[in-house]
Design an enzyme around this catalytic site. Structure first.
Site, PDB file in Angstrom:
ATOM      1  N   CYS A 141       0.718  -1.178   0.160  1.00  0.00           N
ATOM      2  CA  CYS A 141       0.033   0.119  -0.102  1.00  0.00           C
ATOM      3  C   CYS A 141       0.696   1.340   0.136  1.00  0.00           C
ATOM      4  CB  CYS A 141      -0.986  -0.032   1.135  1.00  0.00           C
ATOM      5  SG  CYS A 141      -2.016  -1.392   1.395  1.00  0.00           S
ATOM      6  N   HIS A 284      -3.090   7.079   3.216  1.00  0.00           N
ATOM      7  CA  HIS A 284      -3.631   5.783   2.691  1.00  0.00           C
ATOM      8  C   HIS A 284      -5.247   5.650   3.202  1.00  0.00           C
ATOM      9  CE1 HIS A 284      -4.027   1.502   1.502  1.00  0.00           C
ATOM     10  NE2 HIS A 284      -3.610   1.281   2.734  1.00  0.00           N
ATOM     11  N   ASN A 314     -10.269  -0.032   0.113  1.00  0.00           N
ATOM     12  CA  ASN A 314      -8.685   0.110   0.142  1.00  0.00           C
ATOM     13  C   ASN A 314      -8.352  -0.560  -1.205  1.00  0.00           C
ATOM     14  OD1 ASN A 314      -6.037  -0.099   0.549  1.00  0.00           O
ATOM     15  ND2 ASN A 314      -6.397  -1.073   2.638  1.00  0.00           N
TER      16      ASN A 314
HETATM   17  N1  ACO Z   1     -18.738  -8.986   9.752  1.00  0.00           N
HETATM   18  C1  ACO Z   1     -18.994  -9.056  11.014  1.00  0.00           C
HETATM   19  N2  ACO Z   1     -18.332  -9.532  12.042  1.00  0.00           N
HETATM   20  C2  ACO Z   1     -16.977  -9.580  11.773  1.00  0.00           C
HETATM   21  C3  ACO Z   1     -16.575  -9.241  10.649  1.00  0.00           C
HETATM   22  C4  ACO Z   1     -17.221  -8.843   9.650  1.00  0.00           C
HETATM   23  N3  ACO Z   1     -16.715  -8.608   8.152  1.00  0.00           N
HETATM   24  N4  ACO Z   1     -14.924  -9.365  10.537  1.00  0.00           N
HETATM   25  C5  ACO Z   1     -14.615  -9.502  11.811  1.00  0.00           C
HETATM   26  N5  ACO Z   1     -15.833  -9.605  12.872  1.00  0.00           N
HETATM   27  C6  ACO Z   1     -16.035 -10.077  14.067  1.00  0.00           C
HETATM   28  C7  ACO Z   1     -15.002 -10.805  14.573  1.00  0.00           C
HETATM   29  O1  ACO Z   1     -15.140 -12.290  14.418  1.00  0.00           O
HETATM   30  C8  ACO Z   1     -15.035 -10.490  16.126  1.00  0.00           C
HETATM   31  O2  ACO Z   1     -15.864 -11.226  16.628  1.00  0.00           O
HETATM   32  P1  ACO Z   1     -15.762 -11.769  18.222  1.00  0.00           P
HETATM   33  O3  ACO Z   1     -15.654 -10.544  19.205  1.00  0.00           O
HETATM   34  O4  ACO Z   1     -17.167 -12.515  18.375  1.00  0.00           O
HETATM   35  O5  ACO Z   1     -14.428 -12.705  18.019  1.00  0.00           O
HETATM   36  C9  ACO Z   1     -15.340  -8.886  16.093  1.00  0.00           C
HETATM   37  O6  ACO Z   1     -15.835  -8.828  14.798  1.00  0.00           O
HETATM   38  C10 ACO Z   1     -14.324  -8.011  16.347  1.00  0.00           C
HETATM   39  O7  ACO Z   1     -13.401  -8.369  15.356  1.00  0.00           O
HETATM   40  P2  ACO Z   1     -11.823  -7.491  15.270  1.00  0.00           P
HETATM   41  O8  ACO Z   1     -11.041  -8.001  14.378  1.00  0.00           O
HETATM   42  O9  ACO Z   1     -11.331  -7.099  16.722  1.00  0.00           O
HETATM   43  O10 ACO Z   1     -12.576  -5.970  14.863  1.00  0.00           O
HETATM   44  P3  ACO Z   1     -11.860  -4.702  14.397  1.00  0.00           P
HETATM   45  O11 ACO Z   1     -12.981  -3.563  15.119  1.00  0.00           O
HETATM   46  O12 ACO Z   1     -10.294  -4.634  14.636  1.00  0.00           O
HETATM   47  O13 ACO Z   1     -12.212  -4.481  12.928  1.00  0.00           O
HETATM   48  C11 ACO Z   1     -10.753  -4.630  10.689  1.00  0.00           C
HETATM   49  C12 ACO Z   1     -11.405  -5.455  12.003  1.00  0.00           C
HETATM   50  C13 ACO Z   1     -11.984  -3.938  10.028  1.00  0.00           C
HETATM   51  C14 ACO Z   1     -10.088  -5.621  10.058  1.00  0.00           C
HETATM   52  C15 ACO Z   1      -9.805  -3.688  11.568  1.00  0.00           C
HETATM   53  O14 ACO Z   1      -9.289  -4.349  12.502  1.00  0.00           O
HETATM   54  C16 ACO Z   1      -8.880  -3.070  10.545  1.00  0.00           C
HETATM   55  O15 ACO Z   1      -9.360  -2.410   9.784  1.00  0.00           O
HETATM   56  N6  ACO Z   1      -7.634  -3.428  10.632  1.00  0.00           N
HETATM   57  C17 ACO Z   1      -6.792  -2.830   9.780  1.00  0.00           C
HETATM   58  C18 ACO Z   1      -6.688  -3.641   8.647  1.00  0.00           C
HETATM   59  C19 ACO Z   1      -6.030  -2.845   7.548  1.00  0.00           C
HETATM   60  O16 ACO Z   1      -5.746  -1.672   7.259  1.00  0.00           O
HETATM   61  N7  ACO Z   1      -5.336  -3.950   6.534  1.00  0.00           N
HETATM   62  C20 ACO Z   1      -4.664  -3.451   5.494  1.00  0.00           C
HETATM   63  C21 ACO Z   1      -3.384  -2.435   5.917  1.00  0.00           C
HETATM   64  S1  ACO Z   1      -2.133  -2.901   5.105  1.00  0.00           S
HETATM   65  C22 ACO Z   1      -2.658  -2.410   3.388  1.00  0.00           C
HETATM   66  O17 ACO Z   1      -3.565  -1.619   3.524  1.00  0.00           O
HETATM   67  C23 ACO Z   1      -2.199  -3.438   2.392  1.00  0.00           C
END
Ligand code: ACO
Length: 357
Positions: A141, A284, A314
């Site tokens: 990214c 980003h 993204n």
């Molecule tokens: N729909 C519903 N529930 C979901 C989903 C979904 N799509 N995905 C995860 N959950 C659930 C999980 O199972 C978890 O449930 P649990 O509490 O029963 O175990 C709950 O939601 C919370 O999960 P988290 O992973 O803690 O959720 P979070 O608030 O952290 O959001 C996310 C997840 C959106 C992926 C976030 O962590 C994020 O954006 N992280 C950065 C990711 C990123 O930027 N990646 C790319 C960067 S590098 C690049 O761009 C190449």
């Protein structure tokens, strides 16, 4: 599982800046024109929720994303096709023709083919006949900011007069539908810019500073191990989760916010500017909560932050140039404005640039 530590780019960035080009002794480098392209097909959260157990509410609240674009799998919208369209717009806006380009730098981790490079395919698709140098770079990214920094160095050193830089991705092909936390995030798109020597003494446009960093110890946060020489794609794994990228979202989130802010402060320091002097932050587009937290950490008012994640998700290396082009087309960003570009990605790579547009 052992927790991965990532100190972010502070140390690397300061080391790099010692060896950086000294702006006062070099020619100025101007963004001559920009362009972007998104595939036609809009995929909203409701459509995603038919494939995996998720909802529009969850995706909107946790990421800010409402929809993204997916390229046609039948062709015509592969990364080099999108790049051709975006580059032609950038060239038109620069008042140049394809053969005016003497270097192409193409940032992607979803190339059309493993060989040859996207940059050489794009050279042909643009009808460039001057045999200009052309290379791809893999910085996930952060790819576009890496490309911008390389172009800046090549132009300031006199090795290039006009460089075409592109970030183009077809992530829809690589989505891990076994992982509902990652497949919801990504979309396809492209952004391009033509950068060149600014010889006009009355024109202050310049790429004032660029800071790049990488922290390989964060590799496990986001990786795709299979499909390379270490683990080639075999019949046994072709339809298993191993074939797709894995992501530790929660950990990435924290490192992303810290790194995007730290690398931005490094670029500002190198430019001898402060946040309040910046007109537009172009971060980003990974998650609206990451964007907002980065803005807060930097002390940047919300109205000065360019955001389009709700529409496109993204798009990896394409987010920064496409968001910049969108804001220029809308008339938000004007000539003379000070821009701060900041990016973070798998690797963990990061980069920031301060630009007088
Ligand atoms: N729909 C519903 N529930 C979901 C989903 C979904 N799509 N995905 C995860 N959950 C659930 C999980 O199972 C978890 O449930 P649990 O509490 O029963 O175990 C709950 O939601 C919370 O999960 P988290 O992973 O803690 O959720 P979070 O608030 O952290 O959001 C996310 C997840 C959106 C992926 C976030 O962590 C994020 O954006 N992280 C950065 C990711 C990123 O930027 N990646 C790319 C960067 S590098 C690049 O761009 C190449």
């Amino acid at each position: 599982m052992a927790r991965l530590k990532s100190e972010g780019p502070k140390k690397m960035a300061s080391t790099l800046s010692k060896h950086s080009l000294q702006p006062s002794k070099m020619p100025r480098v101007k963004i001559l024109g920009t362009g972007s392209f998104y595939p036609e097909r809009i995929v909203n959260n409701h459509e995603i929720s038919k494939k995996v157990d998720t909802s529009d509410e969850w995706i909107t609240e946790r990421t800010g994303i409402k929809q993204r674009r997916f390229s046609s799998p039948d062709g015509g919208e592969f990364p080099t096709d999108m790049a051709r369209s975006a580059s032609l717009t950038a060239l038109k806006n620069a008042g140049l023709t394809p053969n005016d380009i003497d270097l192409i730098i193409f940032a992607t981790f979803t190339p059309d083919h493993r060989l040859p490079s996207c940059a050489t395919i794009l050279q042909t698709k643009l009808g460039i006949t001057n045999q200009c140098a052309a290379l791809d770079i893999a910085a996930a990214c952060s790819g576009f900011v890496y490309a911008l920094s390389l172009a800046n160095a090549m132009i300031k050193s006199g090795a290039s007069q006009r460089t075409l830089i592109v970030g183009s991705e077809m992530l829809s092909r690589e989505l891990n539908w076994y992982d509902r936390a990652s497949c919801i995030l990504f979309g396809d798109g492209c952004g391009a810019a033509v950068v060149g020597v600014n010889n006009d003494p009355t024109d202050t446009s310049d790429i004032i500073s660029c800071t790049l960093a990488a922290d390989g110890t964060g590799r496990k946060f986001m990786e795709l191990e299979y499909g390379g020489t270490a683990y080639p794609l075999t019949a046994e794994i072709i339809d298993t989760p191993k074939r797709y990228m894995t992501m530790q979202g929660r950990e990435l989130f924290k490192v992303a916010v810290r790194t995007l802010a730290d690398i931005s402060f490094s670029a500002l320091k190198m430019a001898e500017l402060t946040v309040d002097q910046i007109d537009w932050l172009i971060p980003h587009q990974a998650n609206i909560r990451i964007i907002e937290a980065t803005g807060e950490r930097l002390g940047m008012p919300k109205e000065k932050v360019i955001v389009n994640i709700q529409e496109y998700g993204n798009t990896s290396a394409a987010t920064v140039p496409a968001a910049m082009d969108g804001a220029i087309s809308e008339g938000k960003i004007k000539r003379g404005d000070l821009l701060l570009l900041t990016a973070f990605g798998a690797g963990l790579t990061s980069g920031a640039a301060v630009i007088r547009y």
